[in-house]
Design a protein around this motif. Structure first.
Motif, PDB file in Angstrom:
ATOM      1  N   THR A 206      60.498   5.509  25.968  1.00 51.54           N
ATOM      2  CA  THR A 206      59.207   5.265  25.320  1.00 51.54           C
ATOM      3  C   THR A 206      59.365   4.088  24.380  1.00 51.54           C
ATOM      4  OG1 THR A 206      58.680   7.629  25.407  1.00 51.54           O
ATOM      5  CG2 THR A 206      57.357   6.247  23.938  1.00 51.54           C
ATOM      6  N   ASP A 207      58.645   3.012  24.635  1.00 52.23           N
ATOM      7  CA  ASP A 207      58.753   1.816  23.803  1.00 52.23           C
ATOM      8  C   ASP A 207      57.936   1.965  22.520  1.00 52.23           C
ATOM      9  OD1 ASP A 207      60.384   0.536  25.649  1.00 52.23           O
ATOM     10  OD2 ASP A 207      58.676  -0.347  26.727  1.00 52.23           O
ATOM     11  N   LEU A 208      58.504   1.441  21.426  1.00 49.83           N
ATOM     12  CA  LEU A 208      57.816   1.405  20.144  1.00 49.83           C
ATOM     13  C   LEU A 208      57.550  -0.042  19.763  1.00 49.83           C
ATOM     14  CD1 LEU A 208      59.877   4.003  18.047  1.00 49.83           C
ATOM     15  CD2 LEU A 208      57.794   4.415  19.368  1.00 49.83           C
ATOM     16  N   ALA A 209      56.419  -0.255  19.067  1.00 48.02           N
ATOM     17  CA  ALA A 209      56.097  -1.604  18.595  1.00 48.02           C
ATOM     18  C   ALA A 209      56.764  -1.885  17.257  1.00 48.02           C
ATOM     19  CB  ALA A 209      54.578  -1.761  18.477  1.00 48.02           C
ATOM     20  N   GLU A 210      56.815  -0.859  16.379  1.00 49.29           N
ATOM     21  CA  GLU A 210      57.447  -1.020  15.066  1.00 49.29           C
ATOM     22  C   GLU A 210      58.114   0.287  14.671  1.00 49.29           C
ATOM     23  OE1 GLU A 210      56.318  -2.185  10.460  1.00 49.29           O
ATOM     24  OE2 GLU A 210      54.767  -2.130  11.986  1.00 49.29           O
ATOM     25  N   PRO A 211      59.436   0.290  14.529  1.00 48.42           N
ATOM     26  CA  PRO A 211      60.328  -0.837  14.808  1.00 48.42           C
ATOM     27  C   PRO A 211      60.368  -1.125  16.318  1.00 48.42           C
ATOM     28  CG  PRO A 211      61.602   1.151  14.476  1.00 48.42           C
ATOM     29  CD  PRO A 211      60.186   1.513  14.156  1.00 48.42           C
ATOM     30  N   LYS A 212      60.648  -2.361  16.649  1.00 52.52           N
ATOM     31  CA  LYS A 212      60.641  -2.761  18.059  1.00 52.52           C
ATOM     32  C   LYS A 212      61.891  -2.209  18.728  1.00 52.52           C
ATOM     33  CE  LYS A 212      59.982  -6.759  21.091  1.00 52.52           C
ATOM     34  NZ  LYS A 212      58.881  -6.068  21.796  1.00 52.52           N
ATOM     35  N   THR A 213      61.731  -1.089  19.407  1.00 52.38           N
ATOM     36  CA  THR A 213      62.863  -0.407  20.028  1.00 52.38           C
ATOM     37  C   THR A 213      62.344   0.535  21.091  1.00 52.38           C
ATOM     38  OG1 THR A 213      64.867   0.903  19.582  1.00 52.38           O
ATOM     39  CG2 THR A 213      62.890   1.492  18.366  1.00 52.38           C
ATOM     40  N   VAL A 238      63.339  15.723  19.186  1.00 54.67           N
ATOM     41  CA  VAL A 238      62.574  14.519  19.509  1.00 54.67           C
ATOM     42  C   VAL A 238      61.620  14.199  18.366  1.00 54.67           C
ATOM     43  CG1 VAL A 238      60.945  13.486  21.125  1.00 54.67           C
ATOM     44  CG2 VAL A 238      62.738  15.024  21.966  1.00 54.67           C
ATOM     45  N   GLU A 239      60.992  15.240  17.813  1.00 57.10           N
ATOM     46  CA  GLU A 239      60.047  15.047  16.713  1.00 57.10           C
ATOM     47  C   GLU A 239      60.717  14.381  15.509  1.00 57.10           C
ATOM     48  OE1 GLU A 239      57.272  17.727  13.656  1.00 57.10           O
ATOM     49  OE2 GLU A 239      58.631  18.692  15.077  1.00 57.10           O
ATOM     50  N   MET A 240      61.939  14.787  15.206  1.00 60.68           N
ATOM     51  CA  MET A 240      62.607  14.234  14.043  1.00 60.68           C
ATOM     52  C   MET A 240      63.080  12.808  14.292  1.00 60.68           C
ATOM     53  SD  MET A 240      64.669  17.565  12.579  1.00 60.68           S
ATOM     54  CE  MET A 240      65.047  16.802  11.008  1.00 60.68           C
ATOM     55  N   VAL A 241      63.505  12.494  15.506  1.00 59.27           N
ATOM     56  CA  VAL A 241      63.864  11.113  15.829  1.00 59.27           C
ATOM     57  C   VAL A 241      62.639  10.219  15.669  1.00 59.27           C
ATOM     58  CG1 VAL A 241      64.633   9.558  17.657  1.00 59.27           C
ATOM     59  CG2 VAL A 241      65.785  11.755  17.334  1.00 59.27           C
ATOM     60  N   GLN A 242      61.498  10.686  16.153  1.00 58.01           N
ATOM     61  CA  GLN A 242      60.257   9.940  15.985  1.00 58.01           C
ATOM     62  C   GLN A 242      59.887   9.827  14.508  1.00 58.01           C
ATOM     63  OE1 GLN A 242      57.754  12.362  18.471  1.00 58.01           O
ATOM     64  NE2 GLN A 242      58.104  11.093  20.305  1.00 58.01           N
ATOM     65  N   GLY A 243      60.172  10.897  13.737  1.00 54.77           N
ATOM     66  CA  GLY A 243      59.878  10.878  12.300  1.00 54.77           C
ATOM     67  C   GLY A 243      60.690   9.829  11.567  1.00 54.77           C
ATOM     68  N   VAL A 244      61.962   9.657  11.941  1.00 52.12           N
ATOM     69  CA  VAL A 244      62.790   8.619  11.333  1.00 52.12           C
ATOM     70  C   VAL A 244      62.231   7.238  11.690  1.00 52.12           C
ATOM     71  CG1 VAL A 244      65.075   7.547  11.317  1.00 52.12           C
ATOM     72  CG2 VAL A 244      64.864  10.049  11.237  1.00 52.12           C
ATOM     73  N   ALA A 245      61.786   7.066  12.933  1.00 58.96           N
ATOM     74  CA  ALA A 245      61.193   5.787  13.338  1.00 58.96           C
ATOM     75  C   ALA A 245      59.963   5.478  12.498  1.00 58.96           C
ATOM     76  CB  ALA A 245      60.844   5.826  14.822  1.00 58.96           C
ATOM     77  N   ARG A 247      59.490   6.467   9.437  1.00 63.27           N
ATOM     78  CA  ARG A 247      59.958   6.126   8.086  1.00 63.27           C
ATOM     79  C   ARG A 247      60.506   4.703   8.025  1.00 63.27           C
ATOM     80  NH1 ARG A 247      57.213   9.233   4.784  1.00 63.27           N
ATOM     81  NH2 ARG A 247      57.899  11.415   4.689  1.00 63.27           N
ATOM     82  N   MET A 248      60.932   4.175   9.135  1.00 64.92           N
ATOM     83  CA  MET A 248      61.371   2.779   9.139  1.00 64.92           C
ATOM     84  C   MET A 248      60.203   1.840   8.863  1.00 64.92           C
ATOM     85  SD  MET A 248      64.100   2.744  12.310  1.00 64.92           S
ATOM     86  CE  MET A 248      65.744   3.451  12.119  1.00 64.92           C
ATOM     87  N   LYS A 249      58.979   2.305   9.193  1.00 67.71           N
ATOM     88  CA  LYS A 249      57.773   1.532   8.875  1.00 67.71           C
ATOM     89  C   LYS A 249      57.271   1.865   7.472  1.00 67.71           C
ATOM     90  CE  LYS A 249      55.413   3.066  12.369  1.00 67.71           C
ATOM     91  NZ  LYS A 249      54.293   3.267  13.328  1.00 67.71           N
ATOM     92  N   THR A 250      57.274   3.158   7.133  1.00 63.00           N
ATOM     93  CA  THR A 250      56.759   3.623   5.837  1.00 63.00           C
ATOM     94  C   THR A 250      57.807   4.527   5.199  1.00 63.00           C
ATOM     95  OG1 THR A 250      54.532   3.611   6.789  1.00 63.00           O
ATOM     96  CG2 THR A 250      54.833   4.731   4.668  1.00 63.00           C
ATOM     97  N   PRO A 251      58.709   3.969   4.363  1.00 61.27           N
ATOM     98  CA  PRO A 251      59.787   4.772   3.770  1.00 61.27           C
ATOM     99  C   PRO A 251      59.262   5.902   2.895  1.00 61.27           C
ATOM    100  CG  PRO A 251      60.225   2.420   3.557  1.00 61.27           C
ATOM    101  CD  PRO A 251      58.817   2.547   4.033  1.00 61.27           C
ATOM    102  N   ALA A 252      60.008   6.983   2.856  1.00 59.49           N
ATOM    103  CA  ALA A 252      59.672   8.113   1.996  1.00 59.49           C
ATOM    104  C   ALA A 252      59.888   7.738   0.535  1.00 59.49           C
ATOM    105  CB  ALA A 252      60.525   9.324   2.366  1.00 59.49           C
ATOM    106  N   SER A 253      59.131   8.380  -0.355  1.00 65.39           N
ATOM    107  CA  SER A 253      59.300   8.178  -1.792  1.00 65.39           C
ATOM    108  C   SER A 253      60.409   9.113  -2.287  1.00 65.39           C
ATOM    109  CB  SER A 253      57.999   8.475  -2.533  1.00 65.39           C
ATOM    110  OG  SER A 253      58.173   8.374  -3.926  1.00 65.39           O
ATOM    111  N   VAL A 254      61.404   8.557  -2.962  1.00 62.49           N
ATOM    112  CA  VAL A 254      62.550   9.337  -3.432  1.00 62.49           C
ATOM    113  C   VAL A 254      62.757   9.072  -4.925  1.00 62.49           C
ATOM    114  CG1 VAL A 254      65.022   9.752  -3.185  1.00 62.49           C
ATOM    115  CG2 VAL A 254      63.646   9.225  -1.160  1.00 62.49           C
ATOM    116  N   ARG A 255      62.702  10.107  -5.752  1.00 60.46           N
ATOM    117  CA  ARG A 255      62.895   9.954  -7.198  1.00 60.46           C
ATOM    118  C   ARG A 255      64.363   9.778  -7.564  1.00 60.46           C
ATOM    119  NH1 ARG A 255      58.252  11.624 -10.330  1.00 60.46           N
ATOM    120  NH2 ARG A 255      56.750  12.744  -9.038  1.00 60.46           N
TER     121      ARG A 255
END
Length: 584
Positions: A206-213, A238-245, A247-255
């Motif tokens: 499954t191709d992704l546009a962002e990140p391009k992979t 699979v859901e978590m791999v997609q979730g990391v992808a 986050r590569m576009k929109t990083p999580a907020s970490v205190r």
């Protein structure tokens, strides 16, 4: 690395269970893979700790932590395989008993891991990572999710019955969904590594546009992975791999790593725990506490539940691990402002004054500030538990609520010296009004025996075959102990109001003036001179097991767990003190 591949091959050479009667060298060698695997995920790391009370540099792990997908319950990040390995080895060497050549043991275990990974020339775990194409000098992270209701979980990955038993004992009755984020150097070797990990079977792309992979997914949905320019993301969800992808576009907020929640060291290991995704647990009952007293696993579970509980907010708990000089520190922080229900649970911090009444001979103590929730739990479960016992104990349960209403802010249980019987156990409870407490205790439905009056304080006794206990109310403090002399000692300490030498004699001394919600202190002798002899006497453990455990603990000086409030964060620290290098 093999733990991530789901096979736990690092113990593949083990053919039988560990026998306690075998040599310490063999026992340590067989235990080391589990220690290494556990510490690699949850162990100590800080190589050059920042000076105390100063803000450290931005944590090495902050980048990978911001990739934590929304579906994750736990994130574990290490600054690098190389740094973690160095600190794990330092910790193992510091804690190794006399007569164990830890350098040799580490070499043997590393060679076993290398053979299991088909990386025969590797001399270290960092070498294994490099041979697999990964970058052992950059941060990595593992994200663990929750299995969906009704979903059949896979069994623990141990190849042998012994491994499965150990994994089950430490909580791995099944394997949760997970995804790992690895930095890599050699794409071709990393592709071989992920192919070996995922196992046979066709995949779909499954191709992704962002990140391009491109995400590669096993057709049965059991595994997925993707590559970016320098990072491999792979796991069983699979859901978590997609979730990391995502986050590569929109990083999580970490205190963590900010001035309000600073890192103790830039290269410490970090866990983030989404407490809102942890199943809530019922309040501890008298029965469960009794079970915990006779079952070490139940006791550990009670302690864990008391530390990590379910809360409503999505703000994660921050847990950091560090090994510095002669102590291992595990620190957890929970933001009270983001966790209203959590902020309401702890009592207001205050100096734990009962610590000032303990004799120097005390081996272990747990003292805490009493919360309204604690009082309600005692009323609902404690009195019912007592009434089920029958006889005089049942009569005590009928009036239990009256006593609980008088309980003040602090309660303590202590082991005041060595011995395998109950004579060294002491209980201290603060009352809001000592005179009312004395009258209420006298009016209970059973008849205590007045032993004597000491220092203007009446001491009473009860016989609970086969033991007798003594109690008194000195000023506003209820004291119960296994011997008359112990009660007298506490009466003197409370009446004089001067700190005893227990806290000041610890190495380093323990500051009793610091406001805290709780403190747990256990000297090595609590286990070697009290608990283990008692367990042996009950037939729970054998003499061989006692001897082995005593030897394994000989480099540990004490363990301390405290909870306090710092900058609106509930801050809990578990510190294991080792003997100084000169003695080790």
């Amino acid at each position: 690395m093999m733990g991530f591949m789901g096979r736990m091959k690092i113990m593949g050479s083990m053919r039988t269970k560990i026998a306690m009667s075998r040599s310490a060298s063999v026992t340590w060698r067989r235990a080391l893979p589990l220690l290494v695997a556990g510490l690699m995920l949850f162990g100590a790391c800080q190589k050059k700790p920042a000076p105390a009370n100063t803000l450290s540099a931005t944590p090495d792990t902050i980048g990978v932590l911001k990739l934590m997908p929304e579906s994750a319950v736990v994130a574990v990040a290490i600054p690098s395989v190389e740094k973690a390995e160095q600190q794990i080895q330092a910790l193992l060497k510091r804690g190794a008993p006399e007569g164990v050549d830890m350098d040799a043991e580490i070499t043997v275990v590393t060679s076993q891991m290398a053979r299991s990974a088909n990386a025969f020339e590797a001399k270290s775990v960092a070498d294994i990572a490099a041979i697999k194409g990964l970058d052992p000098e950059r941060p990595l992270a593992v994200f663990i999710g929750a299995r969906k209701e009704g979903e059949t979980p896979p069994s623990p990955p141990g190849q042998l019955e012994f491994e499965r038993q150990i994994l089950s004992y430490v909580g791995f009755n099944s394997i949760a969904p997970m995804v790992a984020v690895f930095p890599y150097k050699k794409r071709q070797e990393a592709e071989k590594f992920v192919a070996e990990w995922s196992g046979p079977g066709a995949t779909k792309a499954t191709d992704l546009a962002e990140p391009k992979t491109t995400i590669q997914t096993k057709e049965d949905g059991s595994f997925a992975y993707l590559f970016t320019n320098d990072t491999l993301v792979a796991g069983t969800s699979v859901e978590m791999v997609q979730g990391v992808a995502e986050r590569m576009k929109t990083p999580a907020s970490v205190r963590y790593g900010t001035p309000e929640c600073p890192a103790d060291s830039a290269d410490e290991i970090v866990q983030l725990v989404r407490t809102d995704k942890i199943p809530d647990t019922p309040s501890s009952s008298t029965a469960s506490l009794v079970d915990a007293a006779s079952n070490p696993r139940a006791a550990a579970w009670q302690l864990w539940n008391g530390w990590i509980q379910s809360h409503d907010s999505s703000e994660p708990m921050v847990i950091t691990w560090g090994f510095k000089d002669d102590h291992l520190t595990v620190r957890s922080r929970l933001l009270n402002a983001a966790q209203p229900d959590a902020a309401a649970k702890p009592a207001s911090p205050a100096p734990l004054l009962h610590l000032n009444t303990l004799p120097k001979s005390t081996l272990g103590v747990w003292t805490m500030q009493i919360t309204p929730q604690t009082r309600e739990t005692l009323k609902t479960s404690g009195s019912a538990g007592l009434q089920q016992q029958g006889g005089a104990v049942a009569q005590m349960g009928q009036s239990f609520d009256k006593i609980i209403d008088l309980v003040g802010n602090e309660a303590t249980i202590a082991i005041t010296g060595p011995g395998s019987d109950a004579s060294k156990i002491a209980l201290l409870v603060e009352f809001t009004d000592g005179d009312t407490a004395r009258e209420t205790l006298r009016s209970l439905g059973f008849m205590p025996i007045k032993a004597e009056t000491y220092n203007n304080v009446d001491i009473f006794s009860f016989v609970f075959p086969p033991v007798s206990v003594y109690y008194a109310v000195a000023k506003n403090t209820f004291v119960m102990a296994g011997t008359l002399d112990s009660v007298k000692m506490f009466i003197d300490a409370i009446s004089q109001g001067k700190p005893t030498s227990f806290a000041s004699s610890l190495n380093p001394p323990f500051d009793t003036a610091t406001p805290r919600q709780q403190a747990f202190i256990a000297k090595r002798d609590l286990f070697t001179s009290a608990m283990l002899p008692a367990l042996e006497g009950y037939g729970t453990v054998s003499k061989t097991q006692v001897d082995y455990t005593t030897k394994a603990l000989e480099k540990v000086r004490d363990a301390r767990m405290t909870t306090e409030t710092m900058k609106d964060w509930q801050d809990t620290r578990l510190i294991v003190q080792f003997e100084s290098a000169a003695k080790s």
